[in-house]
Design an enzyme around this catalytic site. Structure first.
Site, PDB file in Angstrom:
ATOM      1  CG  ASP A 150      13.940  68.075  70.659  1.00  0.00           C
ATOM      2  OD1 ASP A 150      14.119  69.644  71.056  1.00  0.00           O
ATOM      3  OD2 ASP A 150      13.004  67.809  70.758  1.00  0.00           O
TER       4      ASP A 150
ATOM      5  CD1 TRP B 250      19.351  65.848  80.862  1.00  0.00           C
ATOM      6  CD2 TRP B 250      19.920  68.039  81.314  1.00  0.00           C
ATOM      7  NE1 TRP B 250      20.265  65.424  81.718  1.00  0.00           N
ATOM      8  CE2 TRP B 250      20.635  67.017  82.286  1.00  0.00           C
ATOM      9  CE3 TRP B 250      20.336  69.365  81.686  1.00  0.00           C
ATOM     10  CZ2 TRP B 250      22.286  67.415  82.837  1.00  0.00           C
ATOM     11  CZ3 TRP B 250      20.801  69.711  82.539  1.00  0.00           C
ATOM     12  CH2 TRP B 250      22.078  68.572  82.746  1.00  0.00           C
TER      13      TRP B 250
ATOM     14  CG  HIS C 170      19.933  75.948  75.776  1.00  0.00           C
ATOM     15  ND1 HIS C 170      19.099  74.984  75.061  1.00  0.00           N
ATOM     16  CD2 HIS C 170      19.122  76.931  76.405  1.00  0.00           C
ATOM     17  CE1 HIS C 170      17.845  75.887  75.214  1.00  0.00           C
ATOM     18  NE2 HIS C 170      17.740  76.428  76.136  1.00  0.00           N
TER      19      HIS C 170
ATOM     20  CB  SER D 287      15.329  76.391  64.589  1.00  0.00           C
ATOM     21  OG  SER D 287      13.998  76.544  65.646  1.00  0.00           O
TER      22      SER D 287
ATOM     23  CG  ASN E  25      15.489  77.429  68.612  1.00  0.00           C
ATOM     24  OD1 ASN E  25      16.324  77.423  68.223  1.00  0.00           O
ATOM     25  ND2 ASN E  25      14.142  77.334  68.952  1.00  0.00           N
ATOM     26  CD1 TRP E  26      14.908  84.377  65.043  1.00  0.00           C
ATOM     27  CD2 TRP E  26      15.698  85.129  66.154  1.00  0.00           C
ATOM     28  NE1 TRP E  26      16.395  83.964  64.104  1.00  0.00           N
ATOM     29  CE2 TRP E  26      16.966  84.801  65.523  1.00  0.00           C
ATOM     30  CE3 TRP E  26      16.339  85.867  67.459  1.00  0.00           C
ATOM     31  CZ2 TRP E  26      18.076  85.460  65.174  1.00  0.00           C
ATOM     32  CZ3 TRP E  26      17.815  85.881  67.460  1.00  0.00           C
ATOM     33  CH2 TRP E  26      18.813  85.910  66.347  1.00  0.00           C
TER      34      TRP E  26
ATOM     35  NE  ARG F  19      12.865  66.151  67.506  1.00  0.00           N
ATOM     36  CZ  ARG F  19      12.046  67.312  66.830  1.00  0.00           C
ATOM     37  NH1 ARG F  19      12.044  67.884  66.284  1.00  0.00           N
ATOM     38  NH2 ARG F  19      11.622  68.059  68.428  1.00  0.00           N
TER      39      ARG F  19
ATOM     40  NE  ARG G 293       8.343  68.644  66.739  1.00  0.00           N
ATOM     41  CZ  ARG G 293       7.506  68.804  68.047  1.00  0.00           C
ATOM     42  NH1 ARG G 293       7.088  67.845  68.310  1.00  0.00           N
ATOM     43  NH2 ARG G 293       8.102  69.099  68.614  1.00  0.00           N
TER      44      ARG G 293
ATOM     45  CB  SER H  42      11.942  70.165  64.400  1.00  0.00           C
ATOM     46  OG  SER H  42      10.789  69.390  65.643  1.00  0.00           O
TER      47      SER H  42
ATOM     48  CD  GLU I 147      17.324  54.111  55.688  1.00  0.00           C
ATOM     49  OE1 GLU I 147      16.841  54.346  57.136  1.00  0.00           O
ATOM     50  OE2 GLU I 147      17.138  53.447  55.075  1.00  0.00           O
TER      51      GLU I 147
END
Length: 248
Positions: free
Chosen positions: A35, A40, A52, A80, A83-84, A203, A209, A211, A222
């Site tokens: 993520d 960025w 990306h 995901s 993401n569409w 993450r 989260r 997601s 963990e």
């Protein structure tokens, strides 16, 4: 794939990897929520697609580092189902880069003995992406090293829904009795059937989260969180996460 031109850096990297292996208790399966590409790019006054692109470079380096470290499975949250909903130009660029990566990175995967796998609603991808994916899967199928698991058009809830439908079909055709359904049966109906659950989830970007990522598989995983955006994530961050896992 990027490599270091500094022999001292390479020597230090080998030393760190050796210490991690000597410590023992390496995670067998690492899953990563990659993520922060868009934030960025915004922070660096660049188009989203540049975020990306830099994230793609990070993925290459992390794949190599995990393979060298001896990780058995690496699962990357690549695209995901949510993401569409992003702008069409961004989605189009991501799909193009996915095709290019599948084509261009296959020789590197083979040289590192990495086997590729994909989880998600693959049938929902374009024919061009599906063809590139099938080609890469076939080209790496005989490799016996790390399993690189890419989650593409993936959603955790969708995975559970698809798994439930599969179980219903088995009950209806008589190959499964409803009373025989248990946790192992459900696990076997998911996209990740036959793959060990993640030991360590990383993450990026400071979010806290899941997601919709591997909700069934991560109940005992963990979790290591970092505020570093994915394009800035480096090997030493990966090693830091592994060290934290070894100390828990």
């Amino acid at each position: 794939m990027t490599t270091s031109s500094d022999p001292n850096h390479d020597t230090e990297d080998v030393r760190v990897q050796g210490k991690l292996r000597e410590h023992g208790n390496l995670p067998r399966h690492i899953a990563i929520i990659m993520d922060g590409d868009r934030r960025w790019a915004k922070d660096n006054d660049m188009p989203v697609t540049e975020g990306h692109r830099h994230g793609r470079e990070t993925a290459r380096e992390v794949i190599r580092a995990c393979s060298q470290l001896g990780i058995e499975v690496l699962t990357l949250y690549t695209f995901s189902t949510e993401n569409w909903s992003r702008p069409k130009n961004e989605v189009s660029t991501l799909m193009r880069w996915l095709r290019e990566s599948l084509r261009d990175e296959t020789p590197e995967l083979n040289s590192n003995n990495v086997r590729l796998n994909a989880i998600g609603r693959i049938s929902g991808l374009s024919r061009a992406v599906q063809l590139a994916l099938r080609t890469a899967l076939a080209a790496t199928s005989s490799n016996t090293g790390m399993l690189l698991n890419i989650a593409v058009n993936y959603g955790g809830r969708s995975e559970i829904v698809d798994g439930v439908k599969k179980l219903i079909e088995q009950v209806q055709d008589g190959s499964l009795q409803s009373d025989d359904i248990d946790e192992d049966t459900v696990s076997g109906s998911l996209y990740t059937a036959g793959i060990s659950d993640p030991d360590l989830l990383i993450r990026c970007s400071g979010e806290m989260r899941l997601s919709n990522f591997l909700p069934w598989q991560t109940v005992y995983t963990e979790i290591w969180l970092t505020e570093i955006y994915w394009p800035d994530f480096r090997r030493h961050h990966l090693y830091e996460a592994v060290r934290a896992y070894q100390q828990r």
